[in-house]
Design an enzyme around this catalytic site. Structure first.
Site: not given
Length: 552
Positions: A117, A277, A377, A342, A233
């Protein structure tokens, strides 16, 4: 549903039944009597919606050291290094514990399957197709229901922390349950209520994510940290419900394209679609600013066609299903997407033992600010945080519940004959507040709009406080139950409580966003677009006092 005695005393009350609350309840010693409180049913939480997976350095090519480095880099200078080290080193054992409990992660033969990811340097994300959160929470919920020491209290709404008037220690909570306000006494309370995404008009969070734990703790005087850091997000489906299209889709090779089919993300970062992100969200936002006049409906496209069709079927069956519902064939056409709120990096300040600044009060998961996420994060560290820190409750030295008085307080009764006007005011706030916060504290922020939004929220808070229902509950003495003479009281009390929590969460986010005069991680100020060294500190809040932490 099991009836509860309003005079019931628990050893521990866990508020919230997502991954953090469920795992906490399972890890607490079996000798303790535990109450698990959820305002919906047992598995309706943001954890249940988590698609991508859970990160852990378990492959031979990986190591906790690399996991730590990636997490620190994503956190943009605000991670607590000790917390990150703790998270990464505990991760492999926690994955094994989940496997032992029956979580069915995807495998390649007998080996646990790992995917890549964004912002991870190695393949380290375990998954169960594209419904990892549901697999984890369903397995944990089934385990909870088998434990005789855990009493699940569903359709119950925590209203406030019950503090001991002499010591200031947490001694339980007030609870709205089956039409009444009641009080549950406990030696310790663990808040695991998730995030507050519903304060934004565009969010991937479920309707239950109204910031309850943070708001309740703040009103009781707990220290809150870094609420301005919200992760947006990049790829939420442009349809009602804002279904999240997992980061793992881009990790497997999907492209972000504009109306001309161009992969524009590389204009903003060398990693393109696999940049962090916040970078990808701002890239989409900036690109749309240059190509459209209406940002509320504008979108770009996520193209899954570069991924092998068999891989899509194997990894993303739920995404296929949801897109089919909206007549989108992911095998032949791109998906319309845009950013949405998000994940909340900030929360109630905790240490490695999950203790807050209030003795006897703990916090786990998205509700807490453990220091592992910093300003942004790293993907798939959220489920991991729930498990690693939930496991810590097994080692906590919990106080013994105080002995309750044998006197039974008389019920206070509230007449809600004027409810219709109060309901109308609350419904107006619930509709307008998320729009205000999205416009003023969304992906790009600046001082003038923040100040205007703060003034509006303060005005609404004053209106809220003057409501007869607010006045009644404010004067209700601790330990005194209350009855209501209104037929739809369950819906109405929930509207009241969630509106109060959202107003307080909005105030914390807006004030903190105005306080931090720089851009870092999930917090972007168009009037202060650069990272500033003097702001490599945490935003600290207690009551209505804001200050900077010591330098990191």
């Amino acid at each position: 549903m099991t009836e509860i005695d309003i005079n019931q005393t628990f050893d521990v009350l866990v508020v919230g039944a997502g991954a953090a609350g469920l795992y906490t309840a399972l890890c607490l010693p079996a000798s303790l009597r535990i109450g698990l409180i959820t305002k919906e049913n047992l598995t309706l939480s943001a954890s249940d919606w988590a698609q991508g997976g859970i990160a852990a350095a378990i492959s031979p090519e990986d190591s906790p050291k690399l996991h730590i480095e990636d997490t620190l880099k994503a956190g943009a200078g605000l991670c607590d290094i000790k917390s990150v080290e703790f998270l990464a080193h505990k991760a492999p054992d926690c994955i094994q514990a989940l496997v032992n409990l029956g979580v069915a992660f995807d495998r390649h033969g007998t080996t646990l399957a790992l995917t890549l990811e964004a912002a991870h340097s190695r393949h380290r994300v375990l998954h169960a197709a594209d419904t990892t959160g549901r697999e984890v929470t369903t397995t944990l919920a089934n385990q909870v229901l088998c434990r005789p020491n855990i009493q699940v209290i569903q359709q119950a709404l925590a209203l406030s922390i019950w503090l001991d008037g002499k010591t200031g220690h947490c001694q339980g909570i007030s609870l709205f349950y089956e039409g009444e306000v009641t009080w549950l006494r406990a030696g310790a309370v663990v808040l695991a209520t998730g995030g507050g995404g519903q304060v934004f008009a565009q969010t991937t969070n479920p309707a239950v994510s109204t910031g309850d734990g943070v708001a309740i703790a703040w009103r009781s005087g707990a220290v809150i940290r870094d609420p301005e850091f919200v992760q947006f997000h990049p790829t939420a489906l442009i349809k009602p419900g804002r279904f999240l299209i997992s980061e793992a889709v881009r990790g497997e090779g999907a492209h972000l394209i504009d109306d001309q089919g161009r992969r524009f993300a590389f204009d903003y970062h060398p990693a393109g679609e696999l940049a962090p992100r916040d970078v990808v969200s701002r890239a989409i936002f900036s690109h749309l600013q240059h190509t459209t006049n209406d940002l509320t409906t504008a979108h770009v496209w996520l193209d899954m066609r570069p991924i092998d069709p068999d891989k899509i079927r194997q990894r993303f069956p739920n995404i296929i299903k949801v897109c089919q519902y909206w007549s989108i064939d992911v095998f032949s056409q791109p998906i319309p997407v845009s950013p949405a709120a998000h994940y909340w990096m900030g929360g109630i300040l905790t240490n490695l033992e999950n203790s807050t600044s209030i003795p006897g009060l703990y916090a786990v998961g998205e509700t807490a600010s453990t220091g592992v996420h910093g300003a942004n994060r790293l993907a798939s560290n959220s489920l991991l945080e729930c498990i690693v820190f939930g496991a810590q409750m097994a080692n906590c030295q919990l106080p013994t519940p105080s002995t309750p008085s044998h006197s039974h307080p008389s019920f206070w009764e509230c007449n809600l004959s004027t409810w219709e006007s109060q309901q109308s005011l609350l419904e107006g706030m619930r509709e307008n507040l998320p729009r205000l916060v999205w416009q003023s504290a969304g992906i790009c922020r600046e001082q003038v709009s923040l100040d205007q939004a703060i003034a509006q929220v303060v005005f609404w808070q004053g209106e809220f406080a003057s409501l007869p229902l607010s006045q009644f509950l404010k004067t209700l003495p601790g330990g005194t139950p209350a009855k209501f003479n209104y037929s739809d009281i369950n819906l109405l009390l929930r509207l009241w409580a969630e509106t109060q929590n959202l107003l307080d969460v909005a105030y914390l986010i807006l004030k903190s966003a105005a306080f931090r005069k720089e851009s870092r991680g999930g917090h972007y100020r168009s009037d202060y677009p650069e990272v500033a060294n003097e702001w490599q500190v945490h935003t600290m809040i207690q009551h209505n006092h804001w200050w900077k932490s010591e330098g990191i």
